[in-house]
Design a protein around this motif. Sequence first.
Motif, PDB file in Angstrom:
ATOM      1  N   PHE A  16      -1.867  20.829   2.315  1.00 15.14           N
ATOM      2  CA  PHE A  16      -1.406  19.791   1.386  1.00 15.14           C
ATOM      3  C   PHE A  16      -2.588  18.901   1.003  1.00 15.14           C
ATOM      4  O   PHE A  16      -2.493  17.674   1.014  1.00 15.14           O
ATOM      5  CB  PHE A  16      -0.287  18.961   2.032  1.00 15.14           C
ATOM      6  N   ILE A  64      -8.886  14.643   9.642  1.00 15.39           N
ATOM      7  CA  ILE A  64      -8.400  13.777   8.563  1.00 15.39           C
ATOM      8  C   ILE A  64      -9.500  13.503   7.539  1.00 15.39           C
ATOM      9  O   ILE A  64     -10.616  13.122   7.899  1.00 15.39           O
ATOM     10  CB  ILE A  64      -7.927  12.418   9.155  1.00 15.39           C
ATOM     11  N   LYS A 105       0.828  -1.220   0.000  1.00 17.88           N
ATOM     12  CA  LYS A 105       0.000   0.000   0.000  1.00 17.88           C
ATOM     13  C   LYS A 105       0.854   1.259   0.000  1.00 17.88           C
ATOM     14  O   LYS A 105       1.798   1.379   0.741  1.00 17.88           O
ATOM     15  CB  LYS A 105      -0.916   0.024   1.224  1.00 17.88           C
ATOM     16  N   ARG A 106       0.498   2.183  -0.884  1.00 18.64           N
ATOM     17  CA  ARG A 106       1.205   3.456  -0.990  1.00 18.64           C
ATOM     18  C   ARG A 106       0.190   4.592  -1.039  1.00 18.64           C
ATOM     19  O   ARG A 106      -0.978   4.392  -1.362  1.00 18.64           O
ATOM     20  CB  ARG A 106       2.038   3.503  -2.287  1.00 18.64           C
ATOM     21  N   ALA A 107       0.668   5.788  -0.729  1.00 18.42           N
ATOM     22  CA  ALA A 107      -0.182   6.974  -0.870  1.00 18.42           C
ATOM     23  C   ALA A 107      -0.252   7.342  -2.352  1.00 18.42           C
ATOM     24  O   ALA A 107       0.787   7.470  -3.002  1.00 18.42           O
ATOM     25  CB  ALA A 107       0.408   8.122  -0.061  1.00 18.42           C
ATOM     26  N   CYS A 141      -5.247   8.649  -0.310  1.00 14.92           N
ATOM     27  CA  CYS A 141      -4.223   9.415   0.405  1.00 14.92           C
ATOM     28  C   CYS A 141      -4.907  10.306   1.438  1.00 14.92           C
ATOM     29  O   CYS A 141      -5.924  10.946   1.149  1.00 14.92           O
ATOM     30  CB  CYS A 141      -3.382  10.262  -0.547  1.00 14.92           C
ATOM     31  N   ILE A 142      -4.333  10.331   2.612  1.00 13.61           N
ATOM     32  CA  ILE A 142      -4.828  11.209   3.685  1.00 13.61           C
ATOM     33  C   ILE A 142      -4.633  12.658   3.280  1.00 13.61           C
ATOM     34  O   ILE A 142      -3.673  13.007   2.592  1.00 13.61           O
ATOM     35  CB  ILE A 142      -4.044  10.915   4.981  1.00 13.61           C
ATOM     36  N   ALA A 143      -5.528  13.525   3.726  1.00 12.60           N
ATOM     37  CA  ALA A 143      -5.298  14.978   3.697  1.00 12.60           C
ATOM     38  C   ALA A 143      -5.568  15.499   5.106  1.00 12.60           C
ATOM     39  O   ALA A 143      -6.626  15.216   5.683  1.00 12.60           O
ATOM     40  CB  ALA A 143      -6.213  15.662   2.695  1.00 12.60           C
ATOM     41  N   SER A 144      -4.609  16.208   5.665  1.00 15.60           N
ATOM     42  CA  SER A 144      -4.805  16.823   6.982  1.00 15.60           C
ATOM     43  C   SER A 144      -5.640  18.079   6.805  1.00 15.60           C
ATOM     44  O   SER A 144      -5.366  18.900   5.926  1.00 15.60           O
ATOM     45  CB  SER A 144      -3.458  17.193   7.601  1.00 15.60           C
ATOM     46  N   HIS A 167      -5.169  17.166  -3.456  1.00 15.81           N
ATOM     47  CA  HIS A 167      -5.653  15.906  -4.051  1.00 15.81           C
ATOM     48  C   HIS A 167      -7.126  15.638  -3.742  1.00 15.81           C
ATOM     49  O   HIS A 167      -7.765  14.858  -4.451  1.00 15.81           O
ATOM     50  CB  HIS A 167      -4.771  14.728  -3.638  1.00 15.81           C
ATOM     51  N   ARG A 223      10.772   2.670   3.839  1.00 16.76           N
ATOM     52  CA  ARG A 223      10.559   2.740   5.290  1.00 16.76           C
ATOM     53  C   ARG A 223      11.884   2.476   6.000  1.00 16.76           C
ATOM     54  O   ARG A 223      12.794   1.869   5.436  1.00 16.76           O
ATOM     55  CB  ARG A 223       9.538   1.686   5.737  1.00 16.76           C
ATOM     56  N   ARG A 238      -1.989  10.162  -5.012  1.00 14.93           N
ATOM     57  CA  ARG A 238      -2.645  11.475  -4.976  1.00 14.93           C
ATOM     58  C   ARG A 238      -3.259  11.890  -6.299  1.00 14.93           C
ATOM     59  O   ARG A 238      -3.795  12.980  -6.422  1.00 14.93           O
ATOM     60  CB  ARG A 238      -1.631  12.546  -4.519  1.00 14.93           C
TER      61      ARG A 238
END
Length: 162
Positions: free
Chosen positions: A65, A131, A10-12, A107-110, A68, A150, A14
Motif C-alpha cells: 500500500f 516505515i 492532522k490526517r493522512a 502519509c506513512i507507507a509500510s 503514494h 476516531r 496520499r
Amino acid sequence: METLHAIRTKRAVRKYSEQAVPEEIIRKILDAGRRAQSSKNTQPWQFVIVRERATLKQLAECGRFAAHLAHAAFVIAILTAREWAFDTGQVAAYLQLAAWDLGVSSCIASIYEPARAKKILGAPDELFFEIALACGYAAEAPHAPKIGGRKKLAEIAHWEKW
Ligand SMILES: Cc1cc2nc3c(=O)[nH]c(=O)nc-3n(C[C@H](O)[C@H](O)[C@H](O)COP(=O)(O)O)c2cc1C
C-alpha cells in the motif's frame, strides 16, 4: 499552530501537488523528528531523505500500500538500529505533526520488502526499515472520516479499573 489543534486536525494525505517543498522546510521537519523521545534516549533512527523521482518510484514497489511514495515531493525513510517499533512510531509522529504544522501533508507507507528497499537506498543491511513517510503539499482533501474519524473516548478509556 497549537499542538492540540495540530493533533485534532492532522490526517493522512496520499496525493501531493508537484510543488517542491523548500529544503529549509524539510530541515525543520527533520529537526522536529530528531527531538522525539526514545528508550534510554538511544535515538536509534537514521533518516534518508529522497526527492529523486526514479528512486521514489522504486520505493513505492516495496510495499503493498505504498503507491503514494511514487508521487511524493519527498520521502523520509526511517531506518533504525534495532527493531523498536515504539521508537519508530514516536519519531514518525513528531515528523508528521511538525510537517502538518508547516503546511506539509504526509502519509506513512509500510515497507514490506525491507531488503529490497535498503538496497535501493544503499543503506546498511543490518538496519531495520519498516516505515517511510511520503510528504508533500496536499493535492486532495483527506477522505471524509468515518463517523467521528476516531473511536469515542468512552469506548477506550477506563478510569481507575477496566
Ligand atoms: C504503522 C502504520 C502503518 C501504515 N501503513 C500504511 C500503508 O502502508 N499505506 C497507507 O496508505 N497508509 C498507511 N498508514 C496510514 C493509516 O492508514 C492512517 O494513518 C489511518 O488510516 C488514519 O488516517 P487519518 O488520520 O487520515 O484518519 C499506516 C499507519 C500506521 C500508523
